[in-house]
Design a protein around this motif. Structure first.
Motif, PDB file in Angstrom:
ATOM      1  N   ILE A 250       1.043  -1.148  -0.011  1.00 25.41           N
ATOM      2  CA  ILE A 250       0.075  -0.180   0.032  1.00 25.41           C
ATOM      3  C   ILE A 250       0.976   1.396  -0.041  1.00 25.41           C
ATOM      4  CG2 ILE A 250      -1.840  -1.158   1.196  1.00 25.41           C
ATOM      5  CD1 ILE A 250      -1.179   0.412   3.692  1.00 25.41           C
ATOM      6  N   PRO A 251       0.311   2.368  -0.557  1.00 21.62           N
ATOM      7  CA  PRO A 251       1.346   3.468  -0.702  1.00 21.62           C
ATOM      8  C   PRO A 251       1.555   4.195   0.708  1.00 21.62           C
ATOM      9  CG  PRO A 251      -0.755   3.756  -1.928  1.00 21.62           C
ATOM     10  CD  PRO A 251      -1.005   2.595  -0.946  1.00 21.62           C
ATOM     11  N   VAL A 252       2.873   4.770   1.103  1.00 20.63           N
ATOM     12  CA  VAL A 252       3.187   5.231   1.962  1.00 20.63           C
ATOM     13  C   VAL A 252       3.619   6.797   1.777  1.00 20.63           C
ATOM     14  CG1 VAL A 252       4.916   5.296   3.652  1.00 20.63           C
ATOM     15  CG2 VAL A 252       4.487   3.199   2.731  1.00 20.63           C
TER      16      VAL A 252
ATOM     17  N   CYS B  30      -6.348   6.972  -2.384  1.00 17.98           N
ATOM     18  CA  CYS B  30      -7.687   6.753  -2.328  1.00 17.98           C
ATOM     19  C   CYS B  30      -8.421   6.142  -3.775  1.00 17.98           C
ATOM     20  CB  CYS B  30      -8.408   8.043  -2.091  1.00 17.98           C
ATOM     21  SG  CYS B  30      -7.964   8.561  -0.509  1.00 17.98           S
ATOM     22  N   GLU B  31      -7.949   6.462  -4.835  1.00 19.35           N
ATOM     23  CA  GLU B  31      -8.685   6.162  -6.094  1.00 19.35           C
ATOM     24  C   GLU B  31      -8.147   4.727  -6.209  1.00 19.35           C
ATOM     25  OE1 GLU B  31      -8.889  10.257  -8.518  1.00 19.35           O
ATOM     26  OE2 GLU B  31      -7.311   8.711  -8.766  1.00 19.35           O
ATOM     27  N   GLU B  32      -7.006   4.224  -5.842  1.00 23.69           N
ATOM     28  CA  GLU B  32      -6.444   2.809  -6.391  1.00 23.69           C
ATOM     29  C   GLU B  32      -6.335   1.805  -5.353  1.00 23.69           C
ATOM     30  OE1 GLU B  32      -2.585   3.276  -8.131  1.00 23.69           O
ATOM     31  OE2 GLU B  32      -3.342   4.627  -9.800  1.00 23.69           O
ATOM     32  N   TRP B  33      -6.432   2.353  -4.005  1.00 28.73           N
ATOM     33  CA  TRP B  33      -6.401   1.410  -2.930  1.00 28.73           C
ATOM     34  C   TRP B  33      -7.602   1.689  -1.763  1.00 28.73           C
ATOM     35  CZ3 TRP B  33      -2.683  -2.446  -1.957  1.00 28.73           C
ATOM     36  CH2 TRP B  33      -1.521  -2.267  -2.751  1.00 28.73           C
ATOM     37  N   GLY B  34      -7.867   2.828  -1.693  1.00 28.98           N
ATOM     38  CA  GLY B  34      -8.697   3.070  -0.434  1.00 28.98           C
ATOM     39  C   GLY B  34      -7.991   3.017   1.030  1.00 28.98           C
TER      40      GLY B  34
ATOM     41  N   GLU C  18      -9.117  18.870  -0.672  1.00 27.21           N
ATOM     42  CA  GLU C  18      -8.596  19.347  -1.617  1.00 27.21           C
ATOM     43  C   GLU C  18      -8.322  18.219  -2.751  1.00 27.21           C
ATOM     44  OE1 GLU C  18      -5.199  22.431  -0.438  1.00 27.21           O
ATOM     45  OE2 GLU C  18      -5.429  21.097   1.385  1.00 27.21           O
ATOM     46  N   ALA C  19      -8.220  17.083  -2.207  1.00 30.13           N
ATOM     47  CA  ALA C  19      -7.947  16.043  -3.605  1.00 30.13           C
ATOM     48  C   ALA C  19      -9.056  15.942  -4.464  1.00 30.13           C
ATOM     49  CB  ALA C  19      -7.773  14.617  -2.823  1.00 30.13           C
ATOM     50  N   LEU C  20      -9.998  16.332  -3.882  1.00 32.49           N
ATOM     51  CA  LEU C  20     -11.539  16.258  -4.591  1.00 32.49           C
ATOM     52  C   LEU C  20     -11.819  17.947  -5.212  1.00 32.49           C
ATOM     53  CD1 LEU C  20     -13.971  14.435  -2.001  1.00 32.49           C
ATOM     54  CD2 LEU C  20     -13.148  13.757  -4.250  1.00 32.49           C
TER      55      LEU C  20
END
Length: 308
Positions: free
Chosen positions: A69-71, A95-99, A205-207
């Motif tokens: 998972i991303p860090v 969030c888009e790729e993993w949640g 902000e990501a949205l």
């Protein structure tokens, strides 16, 4: 076997298994799974056997060590405007790729995180007569201890005990909290609340929304702590500490003991989440992912017993 009047041997009738009775008997002890280990059980009660897990485990043909998972490192958050933009982009991608994603250098001292793990361990290893005062299935209470919140509904029970704390918006009085973890949980909750606000800002902000959008919706008002404890199990291949599930409506921060064992499902593959000292795991939750209507965020502490 029994011998009949005509001299023939027939199988003895086995008493019918009464699952509800076994569940209620376990619940009535108010000792949880820890009580079973202290009683020296060598075989786990049938209510804890996960038949589906056994089938799935036997059908797994490989591992997926190449995935992780991303860090996301928050160290430069307040030092460089461009770094904040990069963090937001990484949060969006995760969030888009993993949640899921891990965060490091988040501002919560490692010493405090260690105290949280140790205080949770100390609570669950208290004498049962001390813990019983908190044992309940009334989740309107602000401090609850029990084993499996869904014990009477789930098809199989998980091998764990849990301390639940409602720490916001209306926290319990200090004296309501168990003394063994009182000060630590109060301080940790303050630190997590601050970090949670940052996370809601990143998500807003990501949205493409105003930084305070989710915070203004009161998304950061609630704080619910679940402190799981996993006693040593005599038959670990037959049960689970935490069965596969989705989190429907919470932004969740997870703090693991350094033993690990957590997996997330990514593209139909179960991926191990390494236990990294100082890191927190973020799960944005299904409801958050789908509609952004999230009114509380959850803090989970996972502690595994060091008893063998």
């Amino acid at each position: 076997m029994v011998l009949t009047q005509n001299g023939k041997v027939q199988p003895a009738n086995k008493p019918e298994y009464d699952r509800n009775t076994e569940i209620q008997a376990f619940d009535d002890t108010k000792a949880g799974v820890k009580g079973l280990t202290e009683a020296g059980v060598e075989k786990i009660p049938r209510i804890f056997v996960h038949e589906q897990y056994i089938l799935e485990k036997n059908s797994i043909s490989g591992r997926y060590d190449e995935l992780s998972i991303p860090v996301i490192d928050l160290e430069c958050l307040n030092k460089d405007a461009s770094a904040r933009i990069e963090i937001i982009d990484r949060v969006k991608e995760a969030c888009e790729e993993w949640g899921f994603f891990q965060i490091v250098n988040h501002g919560i001292p490692m010493s405090l995180m260690n105290k949280v793990v140790e205080s949770v361990r100390k609570f669950h290893e208290l004498e049962n007569e001390v813990k019983k005062q908190y044992y309940s299935r009334d989740f309107k209470r602000k401090v609850v201890y029990n084993s499996n919140f869904d014990l009477h509904q789930a098809p199989s029970a998980n091998w764990r005990d849990t301390l639940y704390l409602i720490m916001a918006p209306k926290p319990p009085e200090p004296e309501e909290l168990p003394q063994v973890c009182r000060e630590t949980m109060m301080e940790y909750s303050k630190q997590v609340k601050k970090l949670g606000i940052y996370l809601f800002e990143f998500l807003s902000e990501a949205l493409g929304l105003n930084r305070d959008h989710l915070k203004d919706m009161d998304c950061a008002e609630g704080l619910y702590v679940t402190a799981h404890y996993y006693p040593a199990c005599p038959e670990p291949d037959l049960t689970l500490g935490l069965s596969s599930h989705t989190d429907s409506g919470f932004l969740t921060l997870l703090l693991q003991d350094q033993i690990g064992g957590l997996q997330v499902l990514h593209e139909n593959q179960w991926v191990d989440v390494p236990s990294s000292p100082g890191a927190l795991i973020v799960n944005i939750g299904d409801l958050m992912e789908a509609s952004l209507y999230c009114s509380v965020f959850l803090v989970m502490v996972h502690v595994e017993s060091n008893i063998t």
